[in-house]
Design a protein around this motif. Structure first.
Motif, short mmCIF file in Angstrom:
data_model
loop_
_atom_site.label_atom_id
_atom_site.label_comp_id
_atom_site.label_asym_id
_atom_site.label_seq_id
_atom_site.Cartn_x
_atom_site.Cartn_y
_atom_site.Cartn_z
N LEU A 11 29.49 7.08 -17.32
CA LEU A 11 30.23 7.55 -18.60
C LEU A 11 29.19 7.48 -19.57
O LEU A 11 29.42 8.88 -20.67
CB LEU A 11 31.94 7.45 -19.03
N ALA A 12 28.87 6.08 -19.73
CA ALA A 12 27.86 5.51 -21.41
C ALA A 12 26.75 6.30 -20.54
O ALA A 12 25.75 7.18 -21.87
CB ALA A 12 28.14 4.39 -21.08
N SER A 13 26.13 6.82 -19.80
CA SER A 13 24.96 7.62 -19.52
C SER A 13 24.99 9.40 -19.64
O SER A 13 23.92 9.48 -19.55
CB SER A 13 24.30 7.17 -18.13
N GLU A 14 26.35 9.98 -19.49
CA GLU A 14 25.90 11.14 -19.08
C GLU A 14 25.97 11.61 -20.88
O GLU A 14 26.77 11.08 -21.49
CB GLU A 14 27.51 11.69 -18.92
N SER A 15 25.29 13.13 -20.74
CA SER A 15 25.41 13.66 -21.55
C SER A 15 26.75 14.01 -22.03
O SER A 15 27.67 14.33 -21.81
CB SER A 15 24.30 14.67 -22.14
N ILE A 16 26.77 13.86 -23.85
CA ILE A 16 28.48 14.09 -24.34
C ILE A 16 28.02 15.25 -25.48
O ILE A 16 29.68 15.85 -25.56
CB ILE A 16 28.66 12.94 -24.74
N PHE A 17 26.85 15.61 -25.91
CA PHE A 17 26.35 15.92 -27.38
C PHE A 17 26.89 17.43 -26.75
O PHE A 17 25.39 17.72 -25.52
CB PHE A 17 25.65 15.59 -27.84
N ARG A 124 19.38 8.26 -22.70
CA ARG A 124 19.24 8.13 -21.84
C ARG A 124 17.49 8.74 -21.13
O ARG A 124 16.93 9.95 -21.49
CB ARG A 124 19.78 8.95 -20.68
N VAL A 125 16.76 8.43 -20.42
CA VAL A 125 15.49 8.66 -20.60
C VAL A 125 15.20 9.89 -19.67
O VAL A 125 15.79 9.88 -18.57
CB VAL A 125 13.80 7.32 -20.06
N LEU A 126 14.57 11.38 -20.11
CA LEU A 126 14.74 12.16 -19.24
C LEU A 126 13.12 12.43 -18.29
O LEU A 126 12.84 12.59 -17.35
CB LEU A 126 14.89 13.27 -19.30
N GLU A 127 11.78 12.26 -19.06
CA GLU A 127 10.74 12.36 -19.27
C GLU A 127 10.17 11.55 -20.03
O GLU A 127 10.23 10.64 -20.81
CB GLU A 127 9.84 13.64 -19.37
N LYS A 135 11.97 6.52 -15.91
CA LYS A 135 13.15 7.98 -15.80
C LYS A 135 15.21 7.54 -14.91
O LYS A 135 15.57 6.97 -14.69
CB LYS A 135 12.54 8.93 -14.59
N ARG A 136 15.94 8.10 -16.00
CA ARG A 136 17.34 7.93 -15.86
C ARG A 136 17.40 5.96 -16.52
O ARG A 136 19.14 6.49 -16.79
CB ARG A 136 17.44 8.50 -15.00
N ASP A 137 17.04 5.55 -17.08
CA ASP A 137 17.22 4.47 -17.92
C ASP A 137 17.66 4.67 -19.32
O ASP A 137 17.72 5.72 -19.29
CB ASP A 137 15.62 3.54 -18.30
N LEU A 138 19.23 4.23 -19.06
CA LEU A 138 20.36 3.87 -20.21
C LEU A 138 19.09 3.28 -21.30
O LEU A 138 19.42 2.06 -21.43
CB LEU A 138 21.91 4.06 -20.14
N VAL A 139 18.95 3.75 -22.81
CA VAL A 139 18.20 2.40 -23.47
C VAL A 139 19.07 2.45 -24.34
O VAL A 139 19.96 3.27 -25.25
CB VAL A 139 17.23 3.43 -24.17
N LEU A 140 20.06 1.16 -24.79
CA LEU A 140 20.82 0.75 -25.85
C LEU A 140 20.65 -0.03 -26.50
O LEU A 140 20.65 -0.13 -28.01
CB LEU A 140 21.64 -0.44 -24.61
N VAL A 172 13.41 -4.05 -25.23
CA VAL A 172 14.38 -2.64 -24.91
C VAL A 172 15.34 -3.17 -24.03
O VAL A 172 14.72 -3.64 -23.31
CB VAL A 172 13.01 -1.87 -24.86
N LEU A 173 16.26 -2.73 -24.55
CA LEU A 173 17.46 -3.29 -23.63
C LEU A 173 17.83 -2.19 -23.37
O LEU A 173 18.42 -1.30 -23.71
CB LEU A 173 18.47 -4.36 -24.64
N VAL A 174 17.59 -1.92 -21.86
CA VAL A 174 18.37 -1.11 -20.88
C VAL A 174 19.33 -1.24 -20.44
O VAL A 174 19.64 -2.79 -19.24
CB VAL A 174 17.08 -0.14 -20.28
N ALA A 175 19.94 -0.50 -19.52
CA ALA A 175 20.62 -0.50 -18.25
C ALA A 175 20.26 0.74 -17.35
O ALA A 175 20.17 1.81 -17.69
CB ALA A 175 22.32 0.48 -18.84
N ARG A 176 20.27 0.34 -16.34
CA ARG A 176 19.02 0.84 -14.98
C ARG A 176 19.95 0.96 -14.08
O ARG A 176 20.90 -0.40 -13.00
CB ARG A 176 18.59 0.20 -14.68
N GLY A 177 21.27 1.94 -13.63
CA GLY A 177 21.56 2.61 -12.88
C GLY A 177 22.34 1.48 -12.33
O GLY A 177 23.94 1.16 -12.74
N THR A 178 22.61 1.00 -10.69
CA THR A 178 23.87 0.70 -10.81
C THR A 178 23.90 -1.25 -10.48
O THR A 178 24.77 -1.73 -10.10
CB THR A 178 24.57 0.59 -9.52
N ALA A 179 22.28 -1.71 -11.51
CA ALA A 179 22.40 -2.48 -11.35
C ALA A 179 23.49 -3.52 -12.10
O ALA A 179 23.43 -3.10 -14.00
CB ALA A 179 20.51 -2.75 -12.35
#
Length: 455
Positions: A11-17, A124-127, A135-140, A172-179
């Motif tokens: 939920l935190a990684s999905e686009s909401i806007f 979330r990094v797309l490119e 790619k797809r890392d969630l940068v916090l 840079v602090l990130v959440a990655r996938g299911t880690a």
């Protein structure tokens, strides 16, 4: 309700806007933001204990009635300026960087990411992630700055890997996938005092076979403020290479940038010439001149320019000067037609910065550019542009100025025959252009662009 780690992270990684148009009511968006931030914050707390408080304050700030009135007023000003001036904009002081980014060549330096999307927890990094980002890392957070609730303009600033003070690295602090754990990535910053090799111009150069020698193709995605210096430094290294038959500037898709950068680049091919007439709102006309490059930075040989429907503004300045002085042909399709200049002002309230259209410019031979564009002398069927200056609401009218050229400086360096020996090229259109240039004795250059009907 308690959320599993996997569900909270998703939920935190999905686009909401939503992009325009927006359909979700503000109350529903606020509720959804609260759910996602609240569910994710326990996973972040060990390494970012300020996450929930910062995110909540940004998304739903605790403001007085007057402060909320100021927020609404700022949104109204931002919308109004762009309605009355197609190239105008207003930004609050903490986002003013977004107004200058094109002219400051923001894309030329190292960056943490390319395309992104905002989420409830950050971005979330797309490119184009800079390793070790993926790619797809969630940068916090970046350098301890929480990313949740920041605007796209503010996130763009955070992406720049430029040292601040004596800073040498950035975390840079990130959440990655299911880690199960958050990752703290460490980026080394470039040394500001380190000098680049003289041969490293930072330009995108392609060397293409042409007859008995080569052609140097310089692809420019924007007109950076230091473009003249970089082009001149590059030309200094070319002068000793007798195999170079000509230089092609590829301005396809180049939306412009710095007028000073255009003046410097024009000087590499036309040192010191009167390049443009500028019409101020007061009615006064000012004559702009190209700069004079450092010794060895002038290219006297054949030159040509690739243009398309997205070649605009400062890029049209560069292409138009080369064409109007007969230095070389334009190849491609009609350009965008943005012959107006913007300036920047602090607003009277001290709350933000305005960008407003204040001047029109004409090409050196007096031809109008605004809402007209330039027709190439060698046509190639590049993909059509979806819009042009003349179709945008709120754009200034067309304007033709005086012919500011010195006749003795109108000259042409003809392109040599290539004998059908061209390429290979990374782009088939480039090879098509080169074949057209040297297929017969060149009588391409004229005194100026053919006039196109304003659209």
């Amino acid at each position: 309700a308690h959320l599993s780690r996997a569900r909270a992270t998703a939920l935190a990684s999905e686009s909401i806007f939503e992009d325009s148009p927006v359909h979700r009511p503000a109350r529903r968006l606020a509720s959804e933001l609260g759910k996602r931030i609240g569910g994710f914050s326990p996973l972040v707390a060990p390494k970012l204990d300020s996450f929930q408080a910062v995110a909540a304050q940004r998304f739903v700030p605790n403001l007085s009635q007057q402060q909320w009135a100021n927020v609404v007023l700022a949104a109204g000003v931002r919308a109004y300026v762009s309605l009355v001036d197609a190239h105008g904009a207003w930004a609050p002081l903490d986002e003013e960087w977004s107004l200058y980014s094109a002219e400051l060549a923001a894309e030329s330096g190292p960056r943490l990411w390319g395309n992104i999307e905002r989420t409830a927890a950050g971005l979330r990094v797309l490119e184009d992630p800079a390793p070790p980002l993926e790619k797809r890392d969630l940068v916090l957070s970046v350098a301890g700055i929480v990313t949740a609730g920041l605007s796209l303009e503010q996130l763009e600033q955070l992406s720049q890997l430029e040292p601040v003070g004596k800073e040498t690295n950035r975390k840079v602090l990130v959440a990655r996938g299911t880690a199960p754990d958050l990752l703290e990535l460490d980026f080394q910053l470039p040394d500001q005092d380190a000098e680049s090799p003289e041969s490293d111009s930072g330009l995108n150069i392609e060397r293409v076979r042409y007859g008995a020698g080569t052609v140097l193709v310089v692809a420019l995605s924007e007109i950076a403020e230091d473009l003249g210096d970089r082009l001149a430094a590059f030309i200094q290294t070319v002068q000793v290479d007798g195999s170079v038959q000509g230089v092609v500037l590829d301005l396809r898709g180049n939306g412009g940038g710095s007028a000073d950068g255009a003046a410097g680049a024009i000087g590499v091919f036309l040192p010191g010439v009167a390049s443009f007439s500028l019409l101020h709102r007061s009615g006064n006309i000012e004559i702009d001149h190209a700069l004079v490059p450092a010794e060895g930075g002038y290219w006297p040989g054949p030159v040509a320019v690739l243009v398309d429907g997205l070649t605009a503004s400062a890029a049209e300045m560069l292409a138009g000067a080369i064409l109007a002085y007969g230095r070389g042909p334009l190849i491609g399709t009609r350009t965008f037609g943005k012959g107006c200049v913007q300036e920047y002002f602090d607003d009277s309230a001290g709350a933000g910065v305005l960008r407003l259209t204040t001047m029109l410019f004409a090409l050196p031979d007096g031809s109008a550019l605004q809402r007209v564009g330039m027709e190439p002398q060698i046509w190639l069927p590049f993909p059509a542009a979806e819009e042009r200056e003349g179709a945008l609401p709120g754009t200034p009218p067309s304007w033709g100025g005086p012919d500011v050229r010195t006749p003795a400086l109108i000259s042409h360096a003809p392109w040599p025959r290539h004998g059908a020996r061209v390429g290979p090229c990374r782009d088939r259109w480039l090879c098509a252009a080169l074949r057209r240039l040297g297929a017969s004795p060149s009588r391409i250059a004229g005194s100026g662009p053919r006039r196109a009907a304003a659209r």
